[in-house]
Design a protein around this motif. Structure first.
Motif, short mmCIF file in Angstrom:
data_model
loop_
_atom_site.label_atom_id
_atom_site.label_comp_id
_atom_site.label_asym_id
_atom_site.label_seq_id
_atom_site.Cartn_x
_atom_site.Cartn_y
_atom_site.Cartn_z
N ILE A 77 4.25 6.84 -15.89
CA ILE A 77 3.94 7.51 -14.63
C ILE A 77 2.43 7.64 -14.43
O ILE A 77 1.91 7.42 -13.32
N THR A 78 1.72 7.98 -15.49
CA THR A 78 0.26 8.11 -15.39
C THR A 78 -0.37 6.78 -15.03
O THR A 78 -1.26 6.70 -14.16
N PHE A 79 0.11 5.71 -15.68
CA PHE A 79 -0.40 4.38 -15.36
C PHE A 79 -0.07 4.02 -13.91
O PHE A 79 -0.92 3.51 -13.17
N SER A 80 1.15 4.29 -13.49
CA SER A 80 1.58 3.93 -12.13
C SER A 80 0.78 4.67 -11.07
O SER A 80 0.53 4.14 -9.98
N LEU A 95 0.81 -1.21 0.00
CA LEU A 95 0.00 0.00 0.00
C LEU A 95 0.85 1.27 0.00
O LEU A 95 0.46 2.29 -0.56
N PHE A 96 2.03 1.20 0.63
CA PHE A 96 2.90 2.37 0.70
C PHE A 96 3.85 2.48 -0.49
O PHE A 96 4.21 3.58 -0.90
N PHE A 97 4.27 1.33 -1.05
CA PHE A 97 5.37 1.35 -2.02
C PHE A 97 5.00 0.92 -3.44
O PHE A 97 5.84 0.96 -4.32
N PHE A 98 3.76 0.50 -3.67
CA PHE A 98 3.39 -0.03 -4.98
C PHE A 98 3.60 1.01 -6.09
O PHE A 98 4.18 0.72 -7.14
N GLN A 99 3.10 2.21 -5.88
CA GLN A 99 3.19 3.24 -6.91
C GLN A 99 4.64 3.60 -7.20
O GLN A 99 5.06 3.69 -8.37
N LEU A 100 5.45 3.78 -6.15
CA LEU A 100 6.86 4.10 -6.33
C LEU A 100 7.59 2.95 -6.99
O LEU A 100 8.46 3.16 -7.87
N ASP A 101 7.27 1.72 -6.61
CA ASP A 101 7.88 0.53 -7.19
C ASP A 101 7.62 0.48 -8.70
O ASP A 101 8.53 0.23 -9.51
N SER A 102 6.37 0.73 -9.09
CA SER A 102 6.02 0.69 -10.51
C SER A 102 6.76 1.75 -11.31
O SER A 102 7.28 1.49 -12.40
N ILE A 103 6.85 2.95 -10.75
CA ILE A 103 7.54 4.05 -11.45
C ILE A 103 9.03 3.75 -11.59
O ILE A 103 9.62 3.95 -12.66
N LYS A 104 9.66 3.26 -10.55
CA LYS A 104 11.09 2.99 -10.58
C LYS A 104 11.44 1.81 -11.50
O LYS A 104 12.60 1.66 -11.90
N HIS A 105 10.45 1.00 -11.84
CA HIS A 105 10.68 -0.08 -12.79
C HIS A 105 10.42 0.36 -14.23
O HIS A 105 10.35 -0.48 -15.14
N GLY A 106 10.25 1.65 -14.43
CA GLY A 106 10.16 2.20 -15.78
C GLY A 106 8.78 2.21 -16.39
O GLY A 106 8.63 2.51 -17.58
N ASN A 107 7.76 1.91 -15.60
CA ASN A 107 6.40 1.95 -16.14
C ASN A 107 5.92 3.39 -16.28
O ASN A 107 6.42 4.30 -15.61
N VAL A 139 -0.67 -4.85 -12.78
CA VAL A 139 -2.13 -5.00 -12.77
C VAL A 139 -2.54 -6.29 -12.05
O VAL A 139 -3.44 -6.29 -11.21
N VAL A 140 -1.88 -7.40 -12.37
CA VAL A 140 -2.22 -8.69 -11.77
C VAL A 140 -2.02 -8.66 -10.26
O VAL A 140 -2.89 -9.07 -9.48
N LEU A 141 -0.86 -8.15 -9.82
CA LEU A 141 -0.58 -8.10 -8.39
C LEU A 141 -1.52 -7.15 -7.67
O LEU A 141 -1.96 -7.44 -6.54
N CYS A 142 -1.83 -6.02 -8.29
CA CYS A 142 -2.75 -5.06 -7.67
C CYS A 142 -4.14 -5.67 -7.47
O CYS A 142 -4.75 -5.53 -6.40
N ILE A 143 -4.63 -6.35 -8.49
CA ILE A 143 -5.97 -6.93 -8.40
C ILE A 143 -6.02 -8.04 -7.34
O ILE A 143 -6.91 -8.07 -6.49
N LEU A 144 -5.04 -8.94 -7.39
CA LEU A 144 -5.05 -10.07 -6.46
C LEU A 144 -4.79 -9.64 -5.02
O LEU A 144 -5.49 -10.06 -4.09
N TYR A 145 -3.76 -8.79 -4.83
CA TYR A 145 -3.46 -8.35 -3.47
C TYR A 145 -4.59 -7.48 -2.92
O TYR A 145 -4.95 -7.58 -1.74
N GLY A 146 -5.15 -6.63 -3.78
CA GLY A 146 -6.25 -5.79 -3.34
C GLY A 146 -7.42 -6.61 -2.84
O GLY A 146 -7.98 -6.33 -1.77
#
Length: 433
Positions: free
Chosen positions: A272-275, A258-270, A330-337
């Motif tokens: 920014i708007t999607f992240s 919940l705290f690091f998902f968005q930052l994790d996605s951005i730092k992996h080059g995805n 997307v897969v991890l967000c849906i399942l973990y959510g």
């Protein structure tokens, strides 16, 4: 002689009518559903805002607190989450003593004040944000969390689990709406100050509606509980003790995505708007998990659903080691959510199921949340420290996943001891007959 007996008779008749009225409203009604809706709004504004901290984590790391490490910034969110549980020790006791309205009004005012003070915080002034968002917002939400959930038991008995999960789903809806609002407001041209003020006004209006909606049940009397005696009962209650131990371990890793998902996605080059919508996806799925948890629990049982949710979440946190592409996000967000939504929604019903005397529910919830809250306090800072400035994601994911899995194993032991106690109680009941 007649004049003295008549008032006594009238008093008894009024008490009987009052008891009949109580029994009528015990299962639903207009006031009951209005109270459930008010509880829903409190969760929307309280825990829903706290679980949206990932937006602030990303914004502070990259723009507003650039001189601070990820670990230091995560202390703001973790203190907020910890105080929700820790302050429950006080709010649960006050709720049992009949101070429901005092808690709701004071908590609402403090949350509104804290958010407006946050809007006045300046860039790179860590202490200002820490005090307003970490301390003030955490205390405010902690004052309201337990009373707003426990009040549902005043109005519902047979459908208590279903209605409590409905109320809990407010936090997941809040965690969908708040990130969308904040992601669009914190950046230019609105900016941090005006964006937070707009968010504060929105939250304040909803809390006002919540306070106007919620009512205690007519005729319900305050039932003060001795916390020392309640704590001794909790320690001697083996299933409840394992539940607290499991929740403490699980909470260490629970807030990491919940705290690091968005930052994790951005730092992996995805993108920014999607992240920026990754947490929205996660919390939308979490909302579905909370809404459906009551129906699933009717088939699996509350303890079994808690085990499924904790172990599933732990495995998905470990799966974050492989996060890289948009598809994996997307897969991890849906399942973990979804699984995290099941866990959050089932927390209140689980404590109610493990509490033999419901007059102690507020006290037990306060004691349990205070003890497990330390997991929320230390979890994300430890993950942030393992992450380091080089963003070594696998270390923090591995740590959070393993500790959470250990909590899930404690839940398995909890279920075993709970079933054993039920069998023994049934056996004793048959002997008494």
């Amino acid at each position: 002689m007649t004049s003295e007996s008549e008032p006594r008779t009238l008093h008894k008749e009024e008490a009987t009518l009052q008891e009949d009225k109580v029994s009528v409203v015990l299962e639903g009604g207009r006031i009951a559903w209005a109270t459930a809706f008010g509880s829903f709004l409190v969760q929307f504004c309280g825990l829903g805002y706290t679980t949206s901290f990932g937006i602030y984590q990303d914004f502070y790391t990259q723009h507003y607190l650039t001189n601070e490490t990820s670990s230091a910034i995560s202390w703001i969110g973790s203190l907020n989450a910890f105080l929700i549980d820790a302050v429950g020790l006080v709010s649960g006791s006050l709720y049992d003593r009949g101070y429901f309205y005092h808690l709701m009004i004071s908590g609402s005012l403090l949350q509104s004040f804290s958010l407006f003070m946050l809007s006045l915080s300046k860039p790179d002034q860590y202490y200002q944000i820490f005090l307003s968002q970490g301390l003030g917002l955490g205390v405010a939400t902690g004052l309201m969390y337990i009373p707003s959930m426990a009040i549902v038991s005043h109005h519902f008995q047979e459908r208590r689990t279903l209605v409590m999960t409905f109320a809990a789903s407010g936090s997941s809806l809040g965690a969908i709406i708040h990130p969308i609002i904040l992601n669009n407001l914190l950046k230019d041209p609105v900016g941090f100050a005006n964006g937070v003020r707009a968010s504060a006004g929105f939250v304040s209006a909803l809390l006002l509606i919540a306070c106007l909606c919620m009512r205690t049940r007519l005729g319900s009397l305050p039932t003060p509980v001795n916390y020392i005696a309640a704590a001794r009962k909790c320690i001697r209650d083996v299933p409840f003790t394992f539940m607290m131990a499991g929740s403490f371990l699980f909470q260490i890793g629970f807030f990491y995505p919940l705290f690091f998902f968005q930052l994790d996605s951005i730092k992996h080059g995805n993108n920014i708007t999607f992240s920026s919508y990754s947490l929205v996806i996660l919390n939308a799925s979490s909302c579905i998990g909370r809404v459906t948890s009551g129906f699933i629990a009717a088939f699996t049982g509350v303890p079994n659903l808690a085990i499924i949710a904790t172990i599933s979440c732990s495995m998905l946190i470990l799966g974050m080691i492989g996060l890289s592409s948009m598809a994996s996000v997307v897969v991890l967000c849906i399942l973990y959510g979804y699984c995290s939504g099941l866990f959050i929604a089932i927390g209140g019903p689980l404590m109610a199921a493990l509490t033999p005397d419901l007059s102690e529910l507020g006290a037990r919830m306060g004691i349990a949340l205070f003890s497990v809250g330390f997991g929320s306090l230390i979890g994300t800072p430890l993950s942030g420290a393992l992450l380091t400035s080089n963003y070594t994601w696998w270390k923090s994911s591995l740590f959070s996943g393993i500790v959470s899995l250990a909590g899930g194993m404690m839940y398995v032991i909890m279920r075993f001891t709970f079933v054993r106690r039920q069998i023994e109680d049934k056996r004793i009941g048959q002997l008494d007959i």
